[in-house]
Design an enzyme around this catalytic site. Sequence first.
Site, mmCIF file in Angstrom:
data_model
loop_
_atom_site.group_PDB
_atom_site.id
_atom_site.type_symbol
_atom_site.label_atom_id
_atom_site.label_comp_id
_atom_site.label_asym_id
_atom_site.label_seq_id
_atom_site.Cartn_x
_atom_site.Cartn_y
_atom_site.Cartn_z
ATOM 1 N N CYS A 5 0.808 -1.223 0.000
ATOM 2 C CA CYS A 5 0.000 0.000 0.000
ATOM 3 C C CYS A 5 0.837 1.267 0.000
ATOM 4 O O CYS A 5 0.331 2.347 -0.307
ATOM 5 C CB CYS A 5 -0.927 0.024 1.207
ATOM 6 S SG CYS A 5 -2.123 -1.291 1.142
ATOM 7 N N HIS A 40 -3.553 7.236 2.603
ATOM 8 C CA HIS A 40 -3.943 5.966 1.983
ATOM 9 C C HIS A 40 -5.331 5.602 2.514
ATOM 10 O O HIS A 40 -5.599 5.743 3.708
ATOM 11 C CB HIS A 40 -2.916 4.895 2.366
ATOM 12 C CG HIS A 40 -3.336 3.508 1.995
ATOM 13 N ND1 HIS A 40 -3.753 3.170 0.726
ATOM 14 C CD2 HIS A 40 -3.405 2.360 2.726
ATOM 15 C CE1 HIS A 40 -4.061 1.883 0.697
ATOM 16 N NE2 HIS A 40 -3.869 1.375 1.896
ATOM 17 N N ASN A 55 -10.430 0.070 -0.483
ATOM 18 C CA ASN A 55 -8.963 0.130 -0.510
ATOM 19 C C ASN A 55 -8.474 -0.415 -1.856
ATOM 20 O O ASN A 55 -8.588 -1.605 -2.123
ATOM 21 C CB ASN A 55 -8.428 -0.712 0.662
ATOM 22 C CG ASN A 55 -6.915 -0.699 0.762
ATOM 23 O OD1 ASN A 55 -6.218 -0.223 -0.130
ATOM 24 N ND2 ASN A 55 -6.406 -1.249 1.850
HETATM 25 O O1 UT7 Z 1 -4.134 -1.207 3.257
HETATM 26 C C1 UT7 Z 1 -3.334 -2.073 3.987
HETATM 27 C C2 UT7 Z 1 -3.445 -1.830 5.421
HETATM 28 N N1 UT7 Z 1 -4.665 -2.379 5.925
HETATM 29 C C3 UT7 Z 1 -5.333 -1.748 6.861
HETATM 30 O O2 UT7 Z 1 -4.946 -0.676 7.246
HETATM 31 C C4 UT7 Z 1 -6.534 -2.430 7.463
HETATM 32 C C5 UT7 Z 1 -6.438 -2.380 8.973
HETATM 33 N N2 UT7 Z 1 -7.497 -3.078 9.654
HETATM 34 C C6 UT7 Z 1 -8.803 -2.707 9.629
HETATM 35 O O3 UT7 Z 1 -9.159 -1.803 8.908
HETATM 36 C C7 UT7 Z 1 -9.764 -3.380 10.555
HETATM 37 O O4 UT7 Z 1 -9.063 -4.181 11.479
HETATM 38 C C8 UT7 Z 1 -10.827 -4.270 9.840
HETATM 39 C C9 UT7 Z 1 -11.814 -3.384 9.082
HETATM 40 C C10 UT7 Z 1 -10.152 -5.218 8.897
HETATM 41 C C11 UT7 Z 1 -11.634 -5.057 10.870
HETATM 42 O O5 UT7 Z 1 -12.235 -4.183 11.810
HETATM 43 P P1 UT7 Z 1 -12.074 -4.440 13.371
HETATM 44 O O6 UT7 Z 1 -12.831 -3.399 14.053
HETATM 45 O O7 UT7 Z 1 -10.598 -4.542 13.661
HETATM 46 O O8 UT7 Z 1 -12.816 -5.812 13.540
HETATM 47 P P2 UT7 Z 1 -12.270 -7.185 14.133
HETATM 48 O O9 UT7 Z 1 -11.401 -7.865 13.156
HETATM 49 O O10 UT7 Z 1 -11.766 -6.976 15.513
HETATM 50 O O11 UT7 Z 1 -13.613 -7.991 14.250
HETATM 51 C C12 UT7 Z 1 -14.678 -7.599 15.147
HETATM 52 C C13 UT7 Z 1 -15.827 -8.548 14.986
HETATM 53 C C14 UT7 Z 1 -15.416 -10.015 15.031
HETATM 54 O O12 UT7 Z 1 -16.452 -10.739 15.679
HETATM 55 P P3 UT7 Z 1 -16.322 -11.154 17.226
HETATM 56 O O13 UT7 Z 1 -15.074 -11.976 17.318
HETATM 57 O O14 UT7 Z 1 -16.208 -9.859 17.969
HETATM 58 O O15 UT7 Z 1 -17.570 -11.894 17.481
HETATM 59 C C15 UT7 Z 1 -15.398 -10.416 13.577
HETATM 60 O O16 UT7 Z 1 -15.642 -11.789 13.387
HETATM 61 O O17 UT7 Z 1 -16.432 -8.343 13.698
HETATM 62 C C16 UT7 Z 1 -16.536 -9.593 13.023
HETATM 63 N N3 UT7 Z 1 -16.427 -9.342 11.588
HETATM 64 C C17 UT7 Z 1 -17.480 -9.044 10.822
HETATM 65 N N4 UT7 Z 1 -18.794 -8.925 11.115
HETATM 66 C C18 UT7 Z 1 -19.615 -8.585 10.111
HETATM 67 C C19 UT7 Z 1 -15.309 -9.326 10.805
HETATM 68 N N5 UT7 Z 1 -15.639 -9.005 9.546
HETATM 69 C C20 UT7 Z 1 -16.975 -8.843 9.543
HETATM 70 C C21 UT7 Z 1 -17.895 -8.490 8.520
HETATM 71 N N6 UT7 Z 1 -19.197 -8.383 8.857
HETATM 72 N N7 UT7 Z 1 -17.524 -8.246 7.246
#
Ligand code: UT7
Length: 331
Positions: A117, A255, A285
């Site tokens: 990225c 980004h 993204n």
């Molecule tokens: O460009 C390269 C660099 N990349 C980035 O900068 C991305 C960085 N990361 C992020 O943007 C975020 O971490 C994400 C958007 C990928 C995820 O958001 P988060 O707030 O960190 O969510 P999480 O992974 O902690 O997941 C929270 C909950 C989980 O459920 P439980 O364990 O709390 O029951 C996931 O299973 O959300 C659940 N979850 C979803 N629920 C509905 C994960 N994806 C989804 C989804 N829909 N699509």
Amino acid sequence: MMKKVYAAITAIEAWYPPDILTNADLEKMVDTTDKWIVSRTGIKERRILRGPDKGTSELAVPAVKKLLEKTGTSPKEIDMVICTTVTPDMFFPSTANIISDKVGITNAFSFDMAAACSGFVYMLAVASKFIETGSAKKIICIGADKMSSITDYTDRSTCPLFGDAAGAVLLEPCTEFGIMDHILRTDGSGRHHLYMKAGGSQRPASHETVDAHEHFIFQEGQTVFKMAVSKMADVSVEMMEKHQIPADKVWLVPHQANLRIITAVAKRMGLDPKRVMINIQKYGNTTTATIPLVIYEYEKKLRKGDPLILSSFGGGFTWGSVYLTWAYDPE
Ligand code: UT7
């Protein structure tokens, strides 16, 4: 005394495919909701390049053609082309070679650069040196990614995030405006948190790797999120302080990976949200294309001399900021 020469962006163009994948579409594909995607990422829809045998060069070629037309530049005048991408058309030759051929650039040397990225900020830093030293006069820098080709549409934790697009800039010498400085960093120990497991020389494609979905993006979202906020903010604040750029004058060009990351970085810089370029809601993204695509959409708001801080974080880990002054007024 000879005046210092800077590499200025003298034109910018972008292209994205017409096909839209909305959050409502994704609700039918994986266990997710529009509400979750919007609240956790800020993304509402993204573009997808459909059709057989269409690679990243197909995204880049229209952007480059528009760039040449807009500036009245003949492809023969270009002396260097760099494409940064994580989704090259093929391992080799470079996608930059393919793009050059498709648009008729025949007097240049062209090659790809990969820094995930952060590719676009790394590329601007590298390309600027060729202009500053006088070894190139017209360089095209392209950020293009067909992220849909490495996105697992059965994995709800990654499939809402990514989209396809390309952006391109023309760099030329200028004694007043242009790329002023860069702060670039890498921490290779971050490679375990954001990568594609198979398909490279370490783990070539096999039935096993395909069955295990290893040709797709793997990401530990939370780890990457935390690092992205702190590292992008660090290099952006450092750049702003180093050059004493006032918060009410600077444009932050982040980004576009997550709206929450962008907001947190802007807050640490003390910026009014109006000074922050954002279009993640429409494209998600697009990896190396996010920065040129968002500048392209804000082009008409920019004035000669405006200070821009471009800032990125991504796989590697790689991150960095570039400080440039805008070189032209809107037409
Ligand atoms: O460009 C390269 C660099 N990349 C980035 O900068 C991305 C960085 N990361 C992020 O943007 C975020 O971490 C994400 C958007 C990928 C995820 O958001 P988060 O707030 O960190 O969510 P999480 O992974 O902690 O997941 C929270 C909950 C989980 O459920 P439980 O364990 O709390 O029951 C996931 O299973 O959300 C659940 N979850 C979803 N629920 C509905 C994960 N994806 C989804 C989804 N829909 N699509």
